[in-house]
Scaffold this active site. Structure first.
Site, mmCIF file in Angstrom:
data_model
loop_
_atom_site.group_PDB
_atom_site.id
_atom_site.type_symbol
_atom_site.label_atom_id
_atom_site.label_comp_id
_atom_site.label_asym_id
_atom_site.label_seq_id
_atom_site.Cartn_x
_atom_site.Cartn_y
_atom_site.Cartn_z
ATOM 1 N N SER A 116 -64.563 108.012 57.255
ATOM 2 C CA SER A 116 -64.808 109.429 56.993
ATOM 3 C C SER A 116 -63.510 110.194 56.797
ATOM 4 O O SER A 116 -62.497 109.904 57.456
ATOM 5 C CB SER A 116 -65.575 110.043 58.174
ATOM 6 N N TYR A 139 -67.139 112.320 66.471
ATOM 7 C CA TYR A 139 -67.500 111.532 65.293
ATOM 8 C C TYR A 139 -66.237 111.069 64.574
ATOM 9 O O TYR A 139 -66.082 109.887 64.243
ATOM 10 C CB TYR A 139 -68.383 112.365 64.354
ATOM 11 N N LYS A 177 -81.876 114.568 56.671
ATOM 12 C CA LYS A 177 -80.702 114.772 57.528
ATOM 13 C C LYS A 177 -80.703 116.104 58.267
ATOM 14 O O LYS A 177 -79.835 116.349 59.116
ATOM 15 C CB LYS A 177 -79.416 114.639 56.702
#
Length: 315
Positions: A116, A139, A177
């Protein structure tokens, strides 16, 4: 057999669609379908089998997965950037990824995984280099730490291993999502509900709606990943964005133009995002280009228009 973890999710299901378009349907989907709404992403796709993520983990740890595996696309993850349960995030994003990686290394199976752009924190340089990495949330840290783990192993690896640092991905098959869906998806819903599209106001030195990200259309992202599948001689960690930052305002203007109504409404920047929000991202894709990838990435206005057209056709 091709394996796609997170195969019922946004990017995983787009990978399956692309494989289907190549005539490939010997695909094992690994996922957690506790949220059964994700099954809609698979309803028009052809796969060979489905396996729960926990069963798959047990199978690879015990080496009881009786399959001849061609490649693994590891897309499964906790993708919430607002999740602060560190143990949960590290179990799902870090320990699970390590298990899949070592299974692939032991059998020389090509392994592709989702990292990411969040590993870079607030930037301002977004280049695959340790000196530029400063994750701001759990995250991001989980993705960063797995990249770090892989870096130590890369010099000794004999089969293909590719980590892709996704920038802001948007496009078809993300409806499940919820709050983590793309801004384009949310602004469309606001317009259709008779509201004005809402963007953050002035913050972090950026004018209202001027915060900018590198937005990449999911089809362009998948095309890049399949190029690596076709070129197994390349391994490493690569940025996967367009190489050009564009403002959130462009998304709102495109949605307004597409539907012919509404005007941008600016809201105060949320307190809970201050200090952990990326106001600007722009992928340095020189490493991707240097190894020979020549694929094109569509601009934001074109990509959002393509996406809105898909949504109108698919509901």
């Amino acid at each position: 057999m091709y394996i796609v973890t997170g195969g019922a999710g946004f990017i995983g299901s787009n990978i399956i669609q692309a494989l289907n378009q190549r005539g490939i349907d010997n695909i094992l989907v690994v996922d957690d379908l506790t949220d059964g709404k994700k099954c809609r992403n698979l309803s028009d796709l052809n796969i060979a089998d489905y396996m729960d993520m926990h069963d798959f983990l047990n199978a690879i740890k015990s080496d009881s997965l009786a399959l001849e595996v061609t490649a693994i696309f590891h897309e499964g993850a906790c993708s919430s950037t607002t999740e602060w349960d560190g143990k949960f995030v590290m179990d799902v994003n870090y320990q699970y990824s390590k298990a899949v990686l070592h299974y692939c290394l032991s059998k020389k199976i090509p392994f592709s995984y989702a990292s990411s752009a969040s590993v870079y924190g607030s930037g301002p340089v977004f280049k695959e280099d340790r000196s530029q990495e400063n994750p701001l949330n759990m995250y991001a840290f989980s993705k960063f730490q797995f990249d770090q783990y892989l870096r130590r192993l890369l010099p000794t690896i004999e089969s293909q291993v590719c980590g892709f640092r996704y920038f802001n991905v948007y496009g078809p098959r993300e409806q499940h999502k919820g709050s983590m869906a793309s801004v384009a998806f949310h602004l469309r819903n606001q317009i259709l509900a008779g509201e004005n599209p809402k963007l953050f106001g002035e913050y972090d030195g950026y004018e209202a709606g001027g915060q900018s990200r590198d937005f990449i259309y999911v089809e362009d992202l998948v095309n890049t990943k399949l190029w690596f599948l076709d070129n197994p001689q390349h391994s490493g960690i690569f940025n996967l964005g367009t190489g050009k930052a564009e403002p959130f305002r462009t998304i709102a203007e495109t949605v307004i133009q597409y539907y012919g109504r509404g005007e941008i409404e600016y809201i105060d920047f949320p307190e809970h995002l201050k200090g952990v929000y990326q106001s600007f991202t722009e992928a340095d894709i020189s490493q991707l280009r240097n190894i020979g990838y020549e694929g094109e990435f569509r601009g934001l206005a074109k990509g959002v228009t393509d996406y809105l057209t898909w949504l109108e056709q698919h509901g």
